[in-house]
Design a protein around this motif. Sequence first.
Motif, PDB file in Angstrom:
ATOM      1  N   ALA A  26      50.507  34.932  62.326  1.00 51.46           N
ATOM      2  CA  ALA A  26      49.751  33.691  62.191  1.00 51.46           C
ATOM      3  C   ALA A  26      48.305  34.015  62.551  1.00 51.46           C
ATOM      4  O   ALA A  26      48.012  35.121  63.016  1.00 51.46           O
ATOM      5  N   GLU A  27      47.410  33.087  62.342  1.00 49.69           N
ATOM      6  CA  GLU A  27      46.010  33.379  62.617  1.00 49.69           C
ATOM      7  C   GLU A  27      45.267  32.141  63.071  1.00 49.69           C
ATOM      8  O   GLU A  27      45.657  30.999  62.790  1.00 49.69           O
ATOM      9  N   VAL A  28      44.188  32.397  63.797  1.00 46.30           N
ATOM     10  CA  VAL A  28      43.190  31.389  64.147  1.00 46.30           C
ATOM     11  C   VAL A  28      41.876  31.874  63.547  1.00 46.30           C
ATOM     12  O   VAL A  28      41.477  33.018  63.781  1.00 46.30           O
ATOM     13  N   ARG A  29      41.226  31.035  62.787  1.00 45.10           N
ATOM     14  CA  ARG A  29      39.975  31.412  62.127  1.00 45.10           C
ATOM     15  C   ARG A  29      38.876  30.442  62.535  1.00 45.10           C
ATOM     16  O   ARG A  29      39.066  29.230  62.533  1.00 45.10           O
ATOM     17  N   ARG A  30      37.723  31.001  62.892  1.00 47.51           N
ATOM     18  CA  ARG A  30      36.563  30.186  63.224  1.00 47.51           C
ATOM     19  C   ARG A  30      35.375  30.654  62.378  1.00 47.51           C
ATOM     20  O   ARG A  30      35.019  31.839  62.420  1.00 47.51           O
ATOM     21  N   GLN A  51      44.427  37.250  64.739  1.00 48.15           N
ATOM     22  CA  GLN A  51      45.776  37.294  64.180  1.00 48.15           C
ATOM     23  C   GLN A  51      46.756  37.626  65.298  1.00 48.15           C
ATOM     24  O   GLN A  51      46.464  38.436  66.186  1.00 48.15           O
ATOM     25  N   TYR A  52      47.936  36.998  65.232  1.00 50.05           N
ATOM     26  CA  TYR A  52      48.890  37.173  66.317  1.00 50.05           C
ATOM     27  C   TYR A  52      50.312  36.978  65.807  1.00 50.05           C
ATOM     28  O   TYR A  52      50.540  36.379  64.763  1.00 50.05           O
ATOM     29  N   ASP A  53      51.244  37.516  66.570  1.00 53.75           N
ATOM     30  CA  ASP A  53      52.661  37.347  66.272  1.00 53.75           C
ATOM     31  C   ASP A  53      53.101  36.017  66.875  1.00 53.75           C
ATOM     32  O   ASP A  53      53.012  35.815  68.093  1.00 53.75           O
ATOM     33  N   TYR A  58      53.064  34.924  70.944  1.00 59.74           N
ATOM     34  CA  TYR A  58      51.993  34.074  71.432  1.00 59.74           C
ATOM     35  C   TYR A  58      52.181  32.659  70.913  1.00 59.74           C
ATOM     36  O   TYR A  58      52.556  32.459  69.763  1.00 59.74           O
ATOM     37  N   SER A  59      51.854  31.706  71.742  1.00 57.01           N
ATOM     38  CA  SER A  59      51.883  30.325  71.286  1.00 57.01           C
ATOM     39  C   SER A  59      50.552  30.017  70.602  1.00 57.01           C
ATOM     40  O   SER A  59      49.504  30.573  70.959  1.00 57.01           O
ATOM     41  N   PRO A  60      50.558  29.094  69.627  1.00 59.28           N
ATOM     42  CA  PRO A  60      49.287  28.701  68.999  1.00 59.28           C
ATOM     43  C   PRO A  60      48.284  28.174  70.010  1.00 59.28           C
ATOM     44  O   PRO A  60      47.075  28.420  69.893  1.00 59.28           O
ATOM     45  N   GLU A  61      48.779  27.476  71.031  1.00 56.60           N
ATOM     46  CA  GLU A  61      47.873  26.892  72.030  1.00 56.60           C
ATOM     47  C   GLU A  61      47.149  27.990  72.808  1.00 56.60           C
ATOM     48  O   GLU A  61      45.942  27.898  73.060  1.00 56.60           O
TER      49      GLU A  61
END
Length: 436
Positions: free
Chosen positions: A230-234, A406-408, A412-415
Amino acid sequence: MCRPETVLRAARPLPEVGGMHQETLTAHQSRMWEAERVVRGYPVLHTGIALRVRGDVDPDRLSRAVERAFARHEVLRTGFRAEGETLHTGPAPHHRVRVLRHPELSFADADLPALRQRVEELSGEVFPFTGEAPARARLLLMADGQALLLLYFHRLVMDLYSLHQVVADIAEAWRTERPLPPARRYSELVGMRVRRRADDLEFWRAELSACPTVRLGDARPEDDWTPRGAEVRRTLDAGFAATVRAHARAARCTPVVRIIAAAAGTALALSGARDLVVATMAAHRMDSDAVGPLAQALLIRVGAAAPHGADGVLAQVRRGLREGMAHQGVEFEEIAAMLAAEMGVGRDRVAPLTVGVSPRSHTVSAGSLSLTEFDPYPDDAQILVGCGQLDVDVRLDDEEPCLLVQYDRESYSPEWCEAFTDALLRELRQPPAGRP
């Protein structure tokens, strides 16, 4: 990924006529061949790039440019032949660019799904390992004179930094149409590493003694690699890159050092860990135009329990990069094997945080030819992230600069990742706490 029970070995190479003089595969190549034997028939170990060709396209001229670029590099004119579990190296057949005519395709929005599908089909063609070089080029001629150049390779012969060099070589060969100067032999560079190996291995043994096995996330997944990413994008504002560079100058370090230190410090603060091993890709090749799987994850140990722990994270990153680059006679795969054998550290726990700063996009202008990166994958393509890994990529030079984490999702939790990303951005926007 499971490992086969049989022992991997590389045989003495075939008589050399322009191929590599290597008695054995490198540690990286051995791991890639081992993985290839597990996933045989699937293109999961392919890497490459699709380049949109702008301007007047002369297929013969472009084909010659690609051939000269490939011929310049020893590893791209070396064939790999499999005999059971053994992989032989030797001279490869002369490479020819395959020209494919697709008048039904174009870069129009309505045609992009079909174009992506065709690119995926081509890049998914597996290498048979019957003596050819695992490197291919396909030129797709489409409607209205447009064209797309697809380059794809097996990771036995290519890494990301090598890909940059091959693209630059093709542009140079197109522009000049003169023979390119020979590049440094891949086998020579590998030989330099072998000669340095004993001293460098002792450095890493001391540097990573009592290596921490901290999990930054709040779960402990199984030790395998699966598509659970999953990913967090800024999106970064226009002045972000200038801010990072200004803070780096103030701290008398490079932007890369500043970004790695900020990510490591943020991870330490949020996880409560005292010690952390960070990985970052290093392009230190001893020769700028070398091609082959020479780039590796360079390990940097930071934190209060790390060697020189009193220096602070920024100073530790500066020192770690400098000394790590001076001890690259040992490949990452060999370091991981040493840790597993001597300290019982699993490979996926060596560096739970990986930090990268993407180079400028693959854009090269050469005469009437412009090679521009083209993404063959849909926006919702599944991300592949190794278990236990938090992968930070800061893209400062793209048209739309961004921070990508990017993370598994099972580690890792999204939070937690959202909090990490926001904290990292705040840290990068602030001047560093002190100079190294």
